[in-house]
Scaffold this active site. Structure first.
Site, PDB file in Angstrom:
ATOM      1  N   GLN A 101       0.865  -1.182   0.000  1.00 46.66           N
ATOM      2  CA  GLN A 101       0.000   0.000   0.000  1.00 46.66           C
ATOM      3  C   GLN A 101       0.902   1.232   0.000  1.00 46.66           C
ATOM      4  OE1 GLN A 101      -2.100   1.617   3.536  1.00 46.66           O
ATOM      5  NE2 GLN A 101      -3.965   1.072   2.433  1.00 46.66           N
ATOM      6  N   TYR A 171      -6.197  11.116   3.208  1.00 54.18           N
ATOM      7  CA  TYR A 171      -4.798  11.222   2.806  1.00 54.18           C
ATOM      8  C   TYR A 171      -4.749  12.167   1.589  1.00 54.18           C
ATOM      9  CZ  TYR A 171      -3.296   7.415   5.917  1.00 54.18           C
ATOM     10  OH  TYR A 171      -2.993   6.646   7.015  1.00 54.18           O
ATOM     11  N   ARG A 347      -9.850  -6.813  10.835  1.00 52.97           N
ATOM     12  CA  ARG A 347      -9.904  -7.095  12.280  1.00 52.97           C
ATOM     13  C   ARG A 347     -10.129  -8.568  12.590  1.00 52.97           C
ATOM     14  NH1 ARG A 347     -14.335  -2.624  13.484  1.00 52.97           N
ATOM     15  NH2 ARG A 347     -14.794  -3.225  11.332  1.00 52.97           N
TER      16      ARG A 347
END
Length: 405
Positions: A101, A171, A347
């Site tokens: 990423q 971002y 998660r």
């Protein structure tokens, strides 16, 4: 009638063949030091590869020093290459692919940690890292676009199978897309076409640099989760432009803003007390007093981004990755029936790194994740599930591991 793919059977993503359609989503690991890979970071991704995912995603590898959300975060440069090579080799040895990423944090960057000013569409006082964000100049944007291309080239050189370009969560590219954050009056502000120039320019530069040597994925916001932010309709238009540009192999839709509303992505409990505990003063006191206003709570349910994501799915023909509450075989199979080519899990895998292997053996296997989100504050000290692990009992190997430099 078209056959629904088996999510646990091999699949092709761009030029890459994956052993299944399950991707470990990017979750910042907090396990790098001085911008370099550590043995703990390698072991973190080795666990998910050994646990059965088709591909694991290394998050987050900044394209330039000022684009980091932490002073210890890896950024692409010569010194980081040996460690990144060791990481990809470790993942490949377990039979999985690995994605990098890459992106620039923009106004979400930490100027105190990096020692460099944060940059974004305009001035912000303070930014996410309690510093000042200054407006990016045209020269800044040209440099950052080129840095994405350079990072993608380096990713190819050290053996990554894919690059995931971060166009979400406020971002830099996402901040330009958002009318809530981008108030510019020049050619990068105003209309969506102008606000999308940074995102489209980045994707064009990456594709031109690496061609089809790796798969190229974009992680794109559907909504910032705040009034006045980017809308789903605008996000769909941007997704269509990216498809028309021919710069993507797959699209992963996300939501929420690290700058404005982080819990809109995660859903479930808001761990305000745990966040405050890992913050320095005076931020710790501020989080304790005001944290509930910023770290809001949204109810969790499985596949919570599906409703929005299917609206994007209806408008583009690109392969899409469904993110958000994918925790079991039933969710994976629902995603396939809805026309998604891959699923991304986060998660649930932090709680159980071997969950995919166990689902492969028994499709009815449930996830043990309770969506308490106590894993979120651990990214300051090494991301893990505190419900099942005592992080203080294991050492962190700071610096480069043996043979990495």
């Amino acid at each position: 009638m078209e056959q629904v793919p088996d999510p646990l059977a091999p699949a092709v993503l761009g030029p890459v063949r994956l052993r299944n359609r399950v991707i470990k989503a990017a979750t910042f690991e907090g396990l790098s030091h001085d911008g370099l890979v550590t043995t703990d970071l390698v072991d973190f991704h080795r666990r998910y590869a050994a646990g059965g995912v088709g591909m694991t995603t290394v998050a987050y590898l900044a394209v330039s020093p000022e684009g980091r959300t932490s002073g210890h975060q890896v950024h692409w440069r010569d010194e980081a290459m040996p460690g990144l090579r060791a990481l990809t080799e470790a993942v490949h040895a377990e039979g999985a692919a690995v994605s990098a990423q890459i992106g620039h944090a923009g106004p979400v960057a930490d100027p105190k940690g990096t020692g460099l000013p944060a940059i974004g569409p305009g001035w912000a006082f303070p930014n996410q890292g309690a510093g000042i964000t200054r407006p990016a100049s045209s020269a800044d944007l040209e440099r950052i676009v080129a840095a994405h291309a350079d990072a993608a080239r380096r990713a190819v050189e050290v053996g990554f199978d894919a690059v995931e370009i971060h166009l979400g969560h406020s971002y830099l590219a996402s901040a330009f897309l958002s009318p809530k954050v981008n108030h510019r009056k020049d050619g990068y502000g105003g209309s969506l076409a102008n606000r999308a120039k940074v995102a489209r320019g980045i994707m064009r530069a990456v594709r031109d640099e690496v061609g089809d040597r790796v798969a190229i994925i974009a992680k794109l916001n559907m909504t910032d989760g705040v009034r006045g932010g980017i809308t789903l309709e605008e996000s769909i238009r941007t997704a269509c432009w990216l498809e028309q540009d021919g710069t993507l192999d797959a699209l992963e839709m996300t939501a929420g803003s690290s700058l404005l509303n982080p819990m809109f992505l995660f859903r479930g409990d808001a761990p305000v007390r745990e966040f405050a505990a890992v913050m320095p003063q005076p931020i710790r006191t501020g989080v304790r007093l005001m944290g509930k206003r910023f770290i809001r709570e949204y109810p969790y349910h499985d596949l919570y981004l599906l409703e929005m994501s299917r609206k994007v799915r209806a408008e583009v023909s690109l392969p899409m990755i469904l993110l958000g509450g994918v925790v079991d075989a039933a969710g994976m199979e629902t995603a396939m029936r809805e026309g998604f080519a891959f699923v991304a899990m986060a998660r649930a895998l932090l709680r159980e790194p071997d969950l995919v292997n166990r689902i492969s053996r028994e499709r009815s296997t449930p996830s043990l994740c309770i969506h308490c989100n106590q894993c979120m504050p651990t990214n300051f000290t090494g991301t893990h599930c505190p419900v099942v692990s005592d992080h203080t009992s294991r050492s962190t190997t700071w610096g480069t591991a043996a043979g990495y430099a």
